[in-house]
Design a protein around this motif. Sequence first.
Motif, PDB file in Angstrom:
ATOM      1  N   VAL A  55       0.792   4.912   6.322  1.00 17.92           N
ATOM      2  CA  VAL A  55       0.363   3.579   5.912  1.00 17.92           C
ATOM      3  C   VAL A  55       0.760   2.556   6.965  1.00 17.92           C
ATOM      4  CG1 VAL A  55       0.646   1.740   4.209  1.00 17.92           C
ATOM      5  CG2 VAL A  55       0.421   4.112   3.448  1.00 17.92           C
ATOM      6  N   LEU A  56       1.981   2.672   7.478  1.00 14.81           N
ATOM      7  CA  LEU A  56       2.449   1.699   8.474  1.00 14.81           C
ATOM      8  C   LEU A  56       1.646   1.802   9.769  1.00 14.81           C
ATOM      9  CD1 LEU A  56       4.610   1.088   6.442  1.00 14.81           C
ATOM     10  CD2 LEU A  56       6.321   1.255   8.249  1.00 14.81           C
ATOM     11  N   ARG A  57       1.263   3.007  10.162  1.00 17.69           N
ATOM     12  CA  ARG A  57       0.424   3.140  11.361  1.00 17.69           C
ATOM     13  C   ARG A  57      -0.927   2.474  11.144  1.00 17.69           C
ATOM     14  NH1 ARG A  57       2.469   8.982  11.427  1.00 17.69           N
ATOM     15  NH2 ARG A  57       4.153   8.961  12.975  1.00 17.69           N
ATOM     16  N   PHE A  58      -1.470   2.608   9.941  1.00 13.83           N
ATOM     17  CA  PHE A  58      -2.725   1.932   9.610  1.00 13.83           C
ATOM     18  C   PHE A  58      -2.542   0.419   9.697  1.00 13.83           C
ATOM     19  CE2 PHE A  58      -5.110  -0.274   6.260  1.00 13.83           C
ATOM     20  CZ  PHE A  58      -6.415   0.033   6.607  1.00 13.83           C
TER      21      PHE A  58
ATOM     22  N   ALA B  87       0.797  -1.226   0.000  1.00 15.19           N
ATOM     23  CA  ALA B  87       0.000   0.000   0.000  1.00 15.19           C
ATOM     24  C   ALA B  87       0.830   1.276   0.000  1.00 15.19           C
ATOM     25  CB  ALA B  87      -0.949   0.010   1.201  1.00 15.19           C
ATOM     26  N   VAL B  88       2.038   1.262   0.553  1.00 15.55           N
ATOM     27  CA  VAL B  88       2.845   2.481   0.492  1.00 15.55           C
ATOM     28  C   VAL B  88       3.040   2.877  -0.969  1.00 15.55           C
ATOM     29  CG1 VAL B  88       5.060   3.553   1.017  1.00 15.55           C
ATOM     30  CG2 VAL B  88       4.028   1.992   2.673  1.00 15.55           C
ATOM     31  N   HIS B  89       3.426   1.916  -1.796  1.00 20.60           N
ATOM     32  CA  HIS B  89       3.623   2.207  -3.213  1.00 20.60           C
ATOM     33  C   HIS B  89       2.303   2.523  -3.907  1.00 20.60           C
ATOM     34  CE1 HIS B  89       7.722   0.796  -2.705  1.00 20.60           C
ATOM     35  NE2 HIS B  89       7.977   1.135  -3.953  1.00 20.60           N
ATOM     36  N   ALA B  90       1.248   1.811  -3.551  1.00 17.54           N
ATOM     37  CA  ALA B  90      -0.047   2.052  -4.187  1.00 17.54           C
ATOM     38  C   ALA B  90      -0.524   3.479  -3.949  1.00 17.54           C
ATOM     39  CB  ALA B  90      -1.084   1.058  -3.658  1.00 17.54           C
ATOM     40  N   LEU B  91      -0.293   4.010  -2.740  1.00 12.29           N
ATOM     41  CA  LEU B  91      -0.717   5.378  -2.442  1.00 12.29           C
ATOM     42  C   LEU B  91       0.295   6.410  -2.930  1.00 12.29           C
ATOM     43  CD1 LEU B  91      -2.737   3.769  -0.637  1.00 12.29           C
ATOM     44  CD2 LEU B  91      -2.614   5.685   0.969  1.00 12.29           C
ATOM     45  N   ALA B  92       1.523   5.989  -3.168  1.00 14.27           N
ATOM     46  CA  ALA B  92       2.531   6.917  -3.686  1.00 14.27           C
ATOM     47  C   ALA B  92       2.332   7.195  -5.172  1.00 14.27           C
ATOM     48  CB  ALA B  92       3.933   6.361  -3.444  1.00 14.27           C
ATOM     49  N   TYR B  93       1.901   6.196  -5.932  1.00 17.35           N
ATOM     50  CA  TYR B  93       1.802   6.365  -7.382  1.00 17.35           C
ATOM     51  C   TYR B  93       0.897   7.518  -7.817  1.00 17.35           C
ATOM     52  CZ  TYR B  93       4.517   2.172  -8.512  1.00 17.35           C
ATOM     53  OH  TYR B  93       5.526   1.261  -8.659  1.00 17.35           O
ATOM     54  N   PRO B  94      -0.287   7.704  -7.221  1.00 21.86           N
ATOM     55  CA  PRO B  94      -1.103   8.851  -7.644  1.00 21.86           C
ATOM     56  C   PRO B  94      -0.428  10.197  -7.374  1.00 21.86           C
ATOM     57  CG  PRO B  94      -2.462   7.240  -6.515  1.00 21.86           C
ATOM     58  CD  PRO B  94      -1.045   6.806  -6.310  1.00 21.86           C
ATOM     59  N   LEU B  95       0.402  10.282  -6.349  1.00 15.17           N
ATOM     60  CA  LEU B  95       1.114  11.537  -6.076  1.00 15.17           C
ATOM     61  C   LEU B  95       2.070  11.871  -7.212  1.00 15.17           C
ATOM     62  CD1 LEU B  95       1.960  11.078  -2.279  1.00 15.17           C
ATOM     63  CD2 LEU B  95       0.077  12.368  -3.298  1.00 15.17           C
ATOM     64  N   GLY B  96       2.750  10.849  -7.723  1.00 12.32           N
ATOM     65  CA  GLY B  96       3.629  11.073  -8.857  1.00 12.32           C
ATOM     66  C   GLY B  96       2.857  11.366 -10.123  1.00 12.32           C
ATOM     67  N   GLY B  97       1.752  10.637 -10.328  1.00 12.92           N
ATOM     68  CA  GLY B  97       0.978  10.806 -11.546  1.00 12.92           C
ATOM     69  C   GLY B  97       0.333  12.176 -11.662  1.00 12.92           C
ATOM     70  N   HIS B  98      -0.252  12.670 -10.575  1.00 16.45           N
ATOM     71  CA  HIS B  98      -0.977  13.940 -10.617  1.00 16.45           C
ATOM     72  C   HIS B  98      -0.067  15.154 -10.392  1.00 16.45           C
ATOM     73  CE1 HIS B  98      -5.153  12.556 -10.885  1.00 16.45           C
ATOM     74  NE2 HIS B  98      -4.798  11.551 -10.111  1.00 16.45           N
TER      75      HIS B  98
ATOM     76  N   ARG C  68      -2.783  -5.458   5.853  1.00 11.93           N
ATOM     77  CA  ARG C  68      -4.137  -5.161   6.331  1.00 11.93           C
ATOM     78  C   ARG C  68      -4.958  -4.720   5.127  1.00 11.93           C
ATOM     79  NH1 ARG C  68      -6.067  -0.274  10.498  1.00 11.93           N
ATOM     80  NH2 ARG C  68      -8.293  -0.831  10.474  1.00 11.93           N
ATOM     81  N   PRO C  69      -6.135  -5.322   4.902  1.00  8.90           N
ATOM     82  CA  PRO C  69      -6.971  -4.890   3.774  1.00  8.90           C
ATOM     83  C   PRO C  69      -7.248  -3.396   3.841  1.00  8.90           C
ATOM     84  CG  PRO C  69      -7.819  -6.918   4.722  1.00  8.90           C
ATOM     85  CD  PRO C  69      -6.731  -6.447   5.643  1.00  8.90           C
ATOM     86  N   LEU C  70      -7.266  -2.753   2.672  1.00 10.69           N
ATOM     87  CA  LEU C  70      -7.374  -1.301   2.623  1.00 10.69           C
ATOM     88  C   LEU C  70      -8.425  -0.911   1.596  1.00 10.69           C
ATOM     89  CD1 LEU C  70      -4.415   1.165   2.740  1.00 10.69           C
ATOM     90  CD2 LEU C  70      -6.084   1.391   0.906  1.00 10.69           C
ATOM     91  N   THR C  71      -9.414  -0.141   2.042  1.00  9.25           N
ATOM     92  CA  THR C  71     -10.490   0.321   1.174  1.00  9.25           C
ATOM     93  C   THR C  71     -10.203   1.743   0.693  1.00  9.25           C
ATOM     94  OG1 THR C  71     -11.754   1.307   2.977  1.00  9.25           O
ATOM     95  CG2 THR C  71     -12.121  -1.051   2.526  1.00  9.25           C
TER      96      THR C  71
ATOM     97  N   LEU D  18      -8.303   7.334   1.793  1.00  8.37           N
ATOM     98  CA  LEU D  18      -8.580   8.769   1.995  1.00  8.37           C
ATOM     99  C   LEU D  18      -8.141   9.209   3.393  1.00  8.37           C
ATOM    100  CD1 LEU D  18      -9.760  11.439   1.070  1.00  8.37           C
ATOM    101  CD2 LEU D  18     -12.042  10.621   1.759  1.00  8.37           C
ATOM    102  N   LYS D  19      -8.411   8.387   4.405  1.00 14.52           N
ATOM    103  CA  LYS D  19      -8.001   8.740   5.767  1.00 14.52           C
ATOM    104  C   LYS D  19      -6.468   8.819   5.878  1.00 14.52           C
ATOM    105  CE  LYS D  19     -12.017   6.779   8.140  1.00 14.52           C
ATOM    106  NZ  LYS D  19     -12.528   5.709   9.052  1.00 14.52           N
TER     107      LYS D  19
END
Length: 389
Positions: A293-296, A266-277, A374-377, A382-383
């Motif tokens: 992400v790690l705290r989650f 998930a760290v990479h999954a949430l990082a990619y939109p930051l690079g893209g946009h 941990r599954p992530l929705t 967003l949180k």
Amino acid sequence: MDKPVPPFTFNTTKSVVFGPGKLDDLSTLLASLATGPVFLVTDPGLRATGIIDRAERVLKDAGRSVIIFSDVEADPPEAVILAASDAAKASEASIVLGLGGGSSLDVAKLVAALVPGHQTLSQMYGVGNVTGSRLPLALIPTTAGTGSEVTPISIVTTGAQEKMGVVSPVLLPDLALLDPELTLGLPAHVTAATGIDAMVHAIEAYASASANNNPLSRMLAVQALNLMGQALLRAVTDGSSLSARADMLLGSMLAGQAFANSPVAAVHALAYPLGGHFHIPHGLSNALVLPHVLRFNAVTAPHPYTELAPHLFPDLATLEGQARASAFCDRLAGLSAACGLPQRLREMGIDRATLPRLASDAMNQQRLLVNNPRPLTEADALKIYEAAY
């Protein structure tokens, strides 16, 4: 009774050559792979440093013909990859040499696979979709971050903002040459961002929920963090320290071997939109979301982080359980700040109103999210973005 080790597969680069000054051995090393023209893939910034001239001189002194493609961009778009492959075909290259940061290495991998003409680039996207042979391939990293020299992965920017991956053992090179002298001129902010990126690779590989999480990857991840935990801040504050640069380059490679087989999440999954946009460099994008992400994850899956914590921060061995996992997340954020990296999305000029779009786009990275401990929705994403804001 102890559980048996589950089945796993581990693939890596055929040959790794490491050591200061090893670039001088380039012609000898490549001669064992192919004897014709060398197609060298790099970027304009690296060409300006003189490193490319040095590599070209070593090869030409040995009688090798060298064709240089130096138009690689960060987060390379499809057009750059296709232009490079067309140039390689026209040059009748016998071997592809990637020299530079992760983008140059990623482009080189795809050029080697595209030149034989078995497939189009669009047919390669996804996992395990590369077929047929490729040209001989050698990779030389000049940053300690992506580990691309030992991974079967290339990331391509498709359209305006989306990224897609090509994942196949075919992309693993024949040779990875790691010369820490080539990283001595790396600016402090690039050293910091790429170094955190490499740490993320190790951490996510160790904690990955992939069925292929394996003892070799976990061992490599631990060794990578042992090296980089002692070296990153030294490399940032004293860029001329060859020992720090060597530890970072070796640690980055070990982390690359780890996540190439036990994939990131998930760290990479949430990082990619930051690079893209927002065109934020990949390493910095990872650093911005990493502790959140790690705290989650640590709420329900703290054990990987409690196990890793003492390897990166030895004094955390005095803590236990959730307290150690929580401290690990906090100390990672502190290390990023000590390296001079921005800590908040708002510092990057991101409008809070764009966070829902980022969360929605992160959900497109299911090949990564399935590996999260941990599954992530989308609501969770967003949180996390809001916590990072």
